[in-house]
Design a protein around this motif. Structure first.
Motif, PDB file in Angstrom:
ATOM      1  N   SER A  66       0.753  -1.155   0.007  1.00 13.49           N
ATOM      2  CA  SER A  66      -0.126  -0.001  -0.043  1.00 13.49           C
ATOM      3  C   SER A  66       0.869   1.364  -0.025  1.00 13.49           C
ATOM      4  O   SER A  66       0.349   2.302  -0.343  1.00 13.49           O
ATOM      5  N   LEU A  67       2.022   1.078   0.365  1.00  9.08           N
ATOM      6  CA  LEU A  67       2.933   2.018   0.392  1.00  9.08           C
ATOM      7  C   LEU A  67       3.505   2.624  -1.038  1.00  9.08           C
ATOM      8  O   LEU A  67       3.905   3.862  -1.270  1.00  9.08           O
ATOM      9  N   TRP A  68       3.148   1.475  -2.009  1.00  2.00           N
ATOM     10  CA  TRP A  68       3.333   1.966  -3.210  1.00  2.00           C
ATOM     11  C   TRP A  68       2.420   2.212  -4.285  1.00  2.00           C
ATOM     12  O   TRP A  68       1.732   1.244  -4.646  1.00  2.00           O
ATOM     13  N   ALA A  69       1.843   3.295  -4.055  1.00  2.00           N
ATOM     14  CA  ALA A  69       0.558   3.922  -4.592  1.00  2.00           C
ATOM     15  C   ALA A  69       0.764   3.802  -6.447  1.00  2.00           C
ATOM     16  O   ALA A  69       1.697   4.031  -6.905  1.00  2.00           O
ATOM     17  N   ALA A  70      -0.326   3.074  -7.049  1.00  2.00           N
ATOM     18  CA  ALA A  70      -0.026   3.000  -8.453  1.00  2.00           C
ATOM     19  C   ALA A  70      -0.325   4.495  -9.281  1.00  2.00           C
ATOM     20  O   ALA A  70      -1.102   5.026  -8.605  1.00  2.00           O
ATOM     21  N   PRO A  71       0.483   4.640 -10.085  1.00  2.00           N
ATOM     22  CA  PRO A  71       0.099   5.999 -11.062  1.00  2.00           C
ATOM     23  C   PRO A  71      -1.385   5.839 -11.718  1.00  2.00           C
ATOM     24  O   PRO A  71      -1.841   4.941 -11.984  1.00  2.00           O
ATOM     25  N   ALA A  72      -1.851   7.054 -11.870  1.00  2.00           N
ATOM     26  CA  ALA A  72      -3.139   7.150 -12.559  1.00  2.00           C
ATOM     27  C   ALA A  72      -2.911   6.827 -13.909  1.00  2.00           C
ATOM     28  O   ALA A  72      -1.759   7.227 -14.560  1.00  2.00           O
ATOM     29  N   GLU A 111      -0.155  10.039  -8.434  1.00  2.00           N
ATOM     30  CA  GLU A 111      -0.719   8.853  -7.924  1.00  2.00           C
ATOM     31  C   GLU A 111      -2.190   8.680  -7.976  1.00  2.00           C
ATOM     32  O   GLU A 111      -2.748   9.897  -8.085  1.00  2.00           O
ATOM     33  N   HIS A 112      -2.536   7.672  -8.356  1.00  6.10           N
ATOM     34  CA  HIS A 112      -4.182   7.391  -8.289  1.00  6.10           C
ATOM     35  C   HIS A 112      -4.609   7.594  -7.033  1.00  6.10           C
ATOM     36  O   HIS A 112      -4.257   7.248  -6.029  1.00  6.10           O
ATOM     37  N   HIS A 113      -5.920   8.258  -7.061  1.00  6.23           N
ATOM     38  CA  HIS A 113      -6.529   8.539  -5.996  1.00  6.23           C
ATOM     39  C   HIS A 113      -7.891   7.909  -5.771  1.00  6.23           C
ATOM     40  O   HIS A 113      -8.552   7.522  -6.786  1.00  6.23           O
ATOM     41  N   GLU A 135     -16.183   6.630  -7.001  1.00 13.95           N
ATOM     42  CA  GLU A 135     -15.259   6.710  -8.200  1.00 13.95           C
ATOM     43  C   GLU A 135     -16.058   5.602  -9.143  1.00 13.95           C
ATOM     44  O   GLU A 135     -16.229   5.633 -10.148  1.00 13.95           O
ATOM     45  N   ARG A 136     -16.531   4.395  -8.546  1.00  6.80           N
ATOM     46  CA  ARG A 136     -17.202   3.304  -9.239  1.00  6.80           C
ATOM     47  C   ARG A 136     -18.464   3.802  -9.998  1.00  6.80           C
ATOM     48  O   ARG A 136     -19.211   4.482  -9.283  1.00  6.80           O
ATOM     49  N   GLU A 137     -18.659   3.615 -11.190  1.00  2.00           N
ATOM     50  CA  GLU A 137     -19.605   3.811 -11.982  1.00  2.00           C
ATOM     51  C   GLU A 137     -20.930   3.249 -11.666  1.00  2.00           C
ATOM     52  O   GLU A 137     -21.110   2.112 -11.462  1.00  2.00           O
ATOM     53  N   LEU A 138     -21.869   4.076 -11.054  1.00  2.00           N
ATOM     54  CA  LEU A 138     -23.140   3.580 -10.601  1.00  2.00           C
ATOM     55  C   LEU A 138     -24.216   3.134 -11.752  1.00  2.00           C
ATOM     56  O   LEU A 138     -23.911   3.753 -13.002  1.00  2.00           O
ATOM     57  N   ASN A 153     -11.196  12.246 -14.294  1.00  2.00           N
ATOM     58  CA  ASN A 153     -11.505  12.460 -13.028  1.00  2.00           C
ATOM     59  C   ASN A 153     -10.386  12.604 -11.877  1.00  2.00           C
ATOM     60  O   ASN A 153     -10.131  13.476 -11.199  1.00  2.00           O
ATOM     61  N   GLN A 154      -9.362  11.562 -12.269  1.00  2.20           N
ATOM     62  CA  GLN A 154      -8.114  11.394 -11.517  1.00  2.20           C
ATOM     63  C   GLN A 154      -7.235  12.973 -11.693  1.00  2.20           C
ATOM     64  O   GLN A 154      -6.767  13.586 -10.682  1.00  2.20           O
ATOM     65  N   ALA A 155      -7.269  13.371 -12.963  1.00  2.00           N
ATOM     66  CA  ALA A 155      -6.283  14.376 -13.434  1.00  2.00           C
ATOM     67  C   ALA A 155      -7.030  15.713 -12.602  1.00  2.00           C
ATOM     68  O   ALA A 155      -6.231  16.718 -12.386  1.00  2.00           O
ATOM     69  N   SER A 156      -8.272  15.921 -12.576  1.00  2.00           N
ATOM     70  CA  SER A 156      -9.092  16.929 -12.382  1.00  2.00           C
ATOM     71  C   SER A 156      -8.612  17.132 -10.858  1.00  2.00           C
ATOM     72  O   SER A 156      -8.761  18.416 -10.143  1.00  2.00           O
ATOM     73  N   PHE A 157      -9.080  16.214 -10.164  1.00  2.00           N
ATOM     74  CA  PHE A 157      -8.815  16.084  -8.805  1.00  2.00           C
ATOM     75  C   PHE A 157      -7.487  16.585  -8.399  1.00  2.00           C
ATOM     76  O   PHE A 157      -7.383  17.337  -7.612  1.00  2.00           O
ATOM     77  N   GLU A 158      -6.490  16.124  -8.995  1.00  2.00           N
ATOM     78  CA  GLU A 158      -4.949  16.126  -8.812  1.00  2.00           C
ATOM     79  C   GLU A 158      -4.698  17.664  -9.031  1.00  2.00           C
ATOM     80  O   GLU A 158      -3.847  18.360  -8.419  1.00  2.00           O
ATOM     81  N   PHE A 159      -5.148  18.248 -10.371  1.00  2.00           N
ATOM     82  CA  PHE A 159      -5.234  19.645 -10.583  1.00  2.00           C
ATOM     83  C   PHE A 159      -5.506  20.466  -9.563  1.00  2.00           C
ATOM     84  O   PHE A 159      -4.726  21.468  -9.181  1.00  2.00           O
ATOM     85  N   VAL A 160      -7.006  20.420  -8.979  1.00  2.00           N
ATOM     86  CA  VAL A 160      -7.436  20.948  -7.870  1.00  2.00           C
ATOM     87  C   VAL A 160      -6.771  20.880  -6.570  1.00  2.00           C
ATOM     88  O   VAL A 160      -6.490  21.974  -5.978  1.00  2.00           O
TER      89      VAL A 160
END
Length: 715
Positions: free
Chosen positions: A31-37, A52-54, A59-62, A697-704
């Motif tokens: 878990s210390l090694w988070a996967a990249p987005a 890193e992926h958040h 996030e799961r498509e409903l 979604n990942q990139a938008s969150f990371e940017f903000v």
């Protein structure tokens, strides 16, 4: 490290993944090694560093189901639901049952409708988000879909004729092609983030009309009513051969047999088929609009009322009634009754004081009432109406939300619709007329809903502007950052809905206030408000956002130094405009498929929509208006953008061409401002593919996260 090449990205990921796996035993918990987005299959991220992926939460498509239509005989629905990478067509045989997939592929389905005899259904699909919607036939036996319309054309509306007489559709010529070197996915098959501009549905029938048009029908009781049946000279509006916009008849069982019913160098909209089988459409050319009835043998078109002499349709009705909405009287759209046989119309329910946003006509020959959907202060109200009586509201126990797709079953007394609310991204309901009950056919959403309140502020000229506001959880104390999400349109509206994915994460994980303004020009507030941003008034809408920033600065619970402005399509233009006017008061901005230069936008958008957009923004061919449009374009003032910018655009966008994004990115970077530029070769005016949306979604969150936290965007 910027990610520019899909192939190099994949190679790097394989190498990095193998290295991390080898090192894991030496350093303990994985878990210390988070996967990249991870980028989507056909995405490019230019200037975006590895991050890193958040776990965004939600996030799961409903399983959001969209109501597409009823089976002609059975109590079952056609529904649209994400399956694999995109939205596909499904059959829903009853409440609570699992939807049965009918289509598959990377490109999604836009709409669908059963043929009245239920021998087959017809659906629409584009390619790579280019909105060149084609019609396909899918037989009841489940064979492979068969293309009905040619490739390279765009179907905008379609409707079946009664008694197995075939199908009519409106088709628009496309004049843009992908730029050389721009890849376009072709896999043989035919929004975006959670606040994306939604992929449009192709209208299955044209029961809607514009706010105010000359529809070619006379008011009942008007002097000279006999003129309603008089033939008009359609030659000034129509062409005798295929043109920019065309009306076709086709037999879906024999697609090669199609017949041109009408054509124009202008626009064709509002396709309707009357109970007697008359085919109507509105022709708009050179500022003139006229509703015409088209002969099925291709011999021409006449004003409604003259249609009876042409022998159109199959019925011998003395009345042939259709219903629609218009804003001919008062501020709001209201109900209009059209007597097609005699060319007359009557305005009804003009004093409701709310916008009629949708309606469902009862099947021909039934005694069922009209179903009317009103926009009451942003919340949908569903009412049943029998002419001569007062509308009766139903489904009052539902959570406040937005009702769409309302439709009567062709043979059973069932009214179907979908609703978006804080509790669900899209839930299906059925109202049983005889029992007077409304029950869900699909499950609600998961988790605690995020409910909005109304925020109000005064703009520069004293006009009250409103917006929806979702505050962060109480555990976040002190002044919190603000995310302003601007809707597209401009004639659209921010309304109560389901918040998930990146927007939910901004509220719940970053503790941000989410504000969704309805600046002047938004729909749902009446004709006067709708027109307050037209032409030379365009930047008054930008000033409405500036006034919101003034409000933020006065609130102790909001941090005026950490404000992010974002929007898509027209909202993308607004976000860029605010970035040029208010850069010192922003932490950053996000533009999705937005207009950077009104002149180049109007010159390069698809020709079938150009005149419509000129009516909204101004005609760039007029030298004075061209100068004005250039002066207010964000690209002209790109040097004023001094805070980080994220730009998102699909390369196949037919509405706002990809060049708008390229030009703005280059201009802002030229003066040293960091820009993240995310694009996709298999998307258009919205990002709809699951893998593309996940990365966005990942990139938008990371940017903000970075801009409000003062973290570098370049490494």
């Amino acid at each position: 490290m910027s990610t520019r090449s899909t192939m190099s990205r994949r190679g790097w990921l394989r190498l990095a993944g193998g290295t991390l796996a080898a090192l894991q035993p030496l350093f303990g918990d994985a878990s210390l090694w988070a996967a990249p987005a991870r980028l989507g299959e056909n995405m490019t991220a230019d200037g975006v560093p590895r991050f890193e992926h958040h776990a965004l939460g939600g996030e799961r498509e409903l399983p959001a189901l969209r109501f597409a239509g009823w089976h002609p005989v059975k109590p079952e629905m056609l529904v649209l639901m994400r399956r694999g990478p995109s939205q596909q067509l499904h059959r829903l045989a009853g409440p609570g049952l699992a939807p049965e997939p009918l289509t598959e592929g990377r490109d999604g389905v836009g709409s669908a409708k059963w043929e009245p005899t239920a021998g087959y259904l017809v659906f629409t699909r584009d390619q790579g988000g280019n909105e060149a919607w084609r019609l396909y036939r899918l037989d009841a036996g489940g064979d492979a879909p068969v293309a009905i319309t040619p490739e390279g054309e765009r179907v905008s509306e379609y409707a079946f004729l009664p008694a197995g007489q075939g199908l009519v559709y409106l088709q628009e010529r496309l004049d843009r092609r992908p730029r050389p070197g721009t890849p376009v996915e072709d896999d043989g098959e035919d929004g975006g983030e959670d606040e994306r501009v939604e992929a449009p549905r192709v209208a299955a029938s044209g029961v809607e009309s514009a706010l105010a048009v000359d529809d070619g029908m006379k008011d009942v009781g008007q002097e000279g009513a006999k003129d309603a049946a008089r033939e008009v000279d359609a030659s000034k509006l129509l062409s005798t051969s295929p043109a920019l916009a065309n009306l076709w008849w086709v037999d879906p069982a024999r697609p090669q047999e199609r017949r041109l019913l009408g054509a124009t160098a202008g626009r064709l909209t509002g396709l309707r088929v009357s109970p007697a089988g008359r085919v109507l459409a509105m022709v708009t050319r050179d500022g003139r609009s006229q509703t015409l009835a088209f002969a099925l043998d291709g011999s021409g078109a006449r004003a409604p009322g003259a249609a009876a002499r042409l022998g159109l349709g199959t019925g011998e009705r003395t009345e042939d009634i259709l219903w629609r909405r218009n804003a001919a009287v008062g501020e709001f759209r209201h109900l209009v009754r059209d007597d097609v046989a005699h060319g007359r119309h009557r305005n009804e329910l003009t004093d409701v004081g709310a916008d009629l946003e949708g309606l469902a006509e009862p099947p021909a020959g039934s005694d069922r009432p009209l179903a009317l959907v009103y926009n009451v202060a942003g919340v949908s109200a569903l009412r049943l109406y029998r002419p001569g009586t007062s509308p009766v509201e139903i489904a009052q126990d539902l959570a406040p939300g937005v009702i769409r797709g309302v439709s009567w079953h062709p043979t059973l007394p069932l009214l179907g619709f979908e609703q978006v609310s804080a509790e669900s991204p899209s839930r299906l309901y059925v109202h049983a007329l005889e029992e007077g009950t409304t029950r869900p056919w699909s499950a609600a959403g998961e988790g605690v809903p995020l409910r909005s309140a109304v925020l109000r502020w005064k703009s520069f000229d004293g006009l009250e502007i409103t917006g929806l506001h979702i505050a962060p959880p109480a555990r976040f104390t002190g002044p919190r950052p603000v995310y302003i999400s601007l809707h597209g349109g401009p004639s659209s509206q921010a309304r109560p809905g389901y918040v998930a994915g990146v927007l939910r994460a901004l509220v719940e994980q970053l503790g941000m206030h989410l504000v969704m303004p309805n600046v002047r020009g938004s729909d749902g507030f009446g004709k006067t408000f709708l027109k307050l941003d037209n032409g030379r008034l365009r930047e008054d809408a930008v000033k409405d956002v500036s006034a919101l920033l003034d409000l933020v600065a006065t609130r102790s619970d909001m941090d005026a130094a950490r404000v992010v402005v974002a929007g898509g399509s027209y909202g993308g233009y607004l976000s860029l405009a605010v970035a040029t006017h208010e850069s010192p008061r922003l932490a950053g901005s996000i533009c999705r498929v937005g207009i950077a230069n009104f002149v180049s936008f109007l010159e390069n958008t698809e020709s079938y929509r150009r005149d419509n957009r000129r009516a909204e923004y101004g005609d760039e061919r007029d030298p004075a208006m061209r100068e004005f449009l250039t002066s207010i374009s964000p690209l002209t003032h790109a040097e004023a953008v001094r805070k980080p910018l994220m730009v998102v655009h699909g390369r196949n966008d037919p509405r706002v061409p990809f060049g708008e994004a390229q030009a703005m990115v280059a201009a802002v970077r030229a003066q040293g401002t960091p820009v993240w530029f995310v694009s996709a070769s298999d998307e258009g005016h919205s990002f709809t593919k699951a893998d593309n949306r996940a990365y966005l979604n990942q990139a938008s969150f990371e940017f903000v996260r970075r801009v409000i936290g003062g973290i570098s965007l370049e490494r």
